[in-house]
Design an enzyme around this catalytic site. Structure first.
Site, short mmCIF file in Angstrom:
data_model
loop_
_atom_site.label_atom_id
_atom_site.label_comp_id
_atom_site.label_asym_id
_atom_site.label_seq_id
_atom_site.Cartn_x
_atom_site.Cartn_y
_atom_site.Cartn_z
N GLU A 100 56.77 62.49 15.81
CA GLU A 100 55.46 63.07 15.46
C GLU A 100 54.89 63.81 16.66
O GLU A 100 55.22 63.50 17.81
CB GLU A 100 54.50 61.94 15.10
CG GLU A 100 54.39 61.66 13.61
CD GLU A 100 53.38 62.56 12.93
OE1 GLU A 100 53.15 63.70 13.40
OE2 GLU A 100 52.81 62.14 11.93
N ASP A 101 54.00 64.76 16.40
CA ASP A 101 53.31 65.45 17.49
C ASP A 101 52.14 64.63 18.02
O ASP A 101 51.97 64.45 19.21
CB ASP A 101 52.84 66.85 17.05
CG ASP A 101 52.03 66.82 15.74
OD1 ASP A 101 51.90 65.74 15.12
OD2 ASP A 101 51.54 67.90 15.33
N ASP A 104 46.38 60.67 15.22
CA ASP A 104 44.92 60.81 15.31
C ASP A 104 44.30 59.62 14.56
O ASP A 104 44.15 58.55 15.12
CB ASP A 104 44.56 62.17 14.70
CG ASP A 104 43.10 62.54 14.81
OD1 ASP A 104 42.41 62.01 15.68
OD2 ASP A 104 42.63 63.37 14.02
N PHE A 153 40.07 67.98 20.11
CA PHE A 153 41.09 68.72 19.35
C PHE A 153 41.95 69.51 20.32
O PHE A 153 41.45 70.30 21.11
CB PHE A 153 40.42 69.64 18.33
CG PHE A 153 41.39 70.07 17.27
CD1 PHE A 153 41.68 69.25 16.19
CD2 PHE A 153 42.07 71.29 17.38
CE1 PHE A 153 42.61 69.62 15.23
CE2 PHE A 153 42.99 71.67 16.43
CZ PHE A 153 43.27 70.84 15.35
N ARG A 166 50.41 77.55 18.50
CA ARG A 166 51.60 76.69 18.60
C ARG A 166 52.50 77.11 19.76
O ARG A 166 53.18 76.30 20.36
CB ARG A 166 52.44 76.79 17.33
CG ARG A 166 51.86 76.07 16.14
CD ARG A 166 52.92 75.95 15.05
NE ARG A 166 52.31 75.80 13.74
CZ ARG A 166 51.84 74.66 13.24
NH1 ARG A 166 51.91 73.56 13.94
NH2 ARG A 166 51.32 74.61 12.04
P1 IMP Z 1 46.36 61.70 11.42
O1 IMP Z 1 46.92 61.49 10.05
O2 IMP Z 1 44.85 61.77 11.39
O3 IMP Z 1 46.85 60.69 12.43
O4 IMP Z 1 46.77 63.12 11.92
C1 IMP Z 1 48.05 63.47 12.14
C2 IMP Z 1 48.24 64.97 12.03
O5 IMP Z 1 47.00 65.70 12.17
C3 IMP Z 1 49.11 65.44 13.15
O6 IMP Z 1 50.47 65.36 12.81
C4 IMP Z 1 48.62 66.86 13.38
O7 IMP Z 1 49.29 67.75 12.53
C5 IMP Z 1 47.15 66.83 12.99
N1 IMP Z 1 46.27 66.67 14.17
C6 IMP Z 1 45.54 65.60 14.53
N2 IMP Z 1 44.85 65.80 15.66
C7 IMP Z 1 45.17 67.06 16.05
C8 IMP Z 1 44.77 67.85 17.19
O8 IMP Z 1 44.02 67.47 18.09
N3 IMP Z 1 45.32 69.09 17.24
C9 IMP Z 1 46.18 69.59 16.30
N4 IMP Z 1 46.57 68.86 15.24
C10 IMP Z 1 46.06 67.61 15.11
#
Ligand code: IMP
Length: 180
Positions: A100-101, A104, A153, A166
């Site tokens: 995963e990147d 959050d 962010f 990106r």
């Molecule tokens: P989560 O489900 O809230 O944990 O979010 C996961 C996904 O949200 C990641 O795989 C990203 O694609 C996107 N995301 C969450 N925070 C960021 C950020 O700070 N920048 C860019 N994408 C984010």
């Protein structure tokens, strides 16, 4: 986008050093594995990290890709995660590394972990380059993380805002997240 304010948070060198360390850690973990692990890239954000990670991984591996969406075009998670692109190979009885990147709220990782478990892999190791501990909204299992960051962010090195940024080699905080 032109005019937006970016502040570098993690430069290229720090990213590459940490990616090498993670690849080594995974290398040790799978040193005596009988079969190569399957590395799964969560598109699109993890693609840069994924490519660097598998290049630095010291053993054979197989590669597959998944797409999922939870954000739409904004900056906060809807909490509803959907698979938009499924794996092309069976992971039954295999060691899997989910790449995963960023974690959050945790909704995406939690969902993907459960989703993969239904395919009966031998093991799932979860890896995320970035982790926002303060944003956590649900329990998840994250085995390896690159960097803990604050609740800002961030963009670059695969991470986007509305599909911009990106391509940037470093990770930066995006100050203006208003959609034009
Ligand atoms: P989560 O489900 O809230 O944990 O979010 C996961 C996904 O949200 C990641 O795989 C990203 O694609 C996107 N995301 C969450 N925070 C960021 C950020 O700070 N920048 C860019 N994408 C984010």
């Amino acid at each position: 986008m032109q005019g937006d304010l970016l502040t570098t948070l993690i430069d290229e060198k720090k990213i590459q050093d940490r990616v090498s360390e993670i690849a080594k850690e995974l290398g040790k973990k799978f040193e005596s594995a009988k079969e190569p692990p399957i590395f799964i890239c969560v598109l699109k954000g993890a693609s840069f990290f994924y490519a660097d990670l598998i290049k630095a991984f010291p053993h054979d591996c197989k590669c597959d890709f998944m797409g999922c969406s939870s954000y739409g075009s904004g900056t906060s998670s809807s909490g509803e995660v959907k698979v938009t692109y499924d794996l092309s190979m069976s992971i039954k009885g295999k060691d899997v590394v989910l790449v995963e990147d960023i974690v959050d709220t945790g909704y995406t990782l939690n969902f993907l972990n459960k989703f993969l478990q239904t395919r009966e892999p031998k093991s799932v190791t979860t890896v995320s380059l970035l982790h926002k501990p303060e944003a956590k909204k649900i329990d998840y299992e994250l085995d390896i993380k690159g960097f803990d960051i604050g609740n800002e962010f961030v963009v670059g090195y695969g991470l986007d805002f509305n599909n911009f940024y990106r391509h940037l080699p470093e990770i930066s905080i995006l100050t203006n997240t208003q959609l034009n």
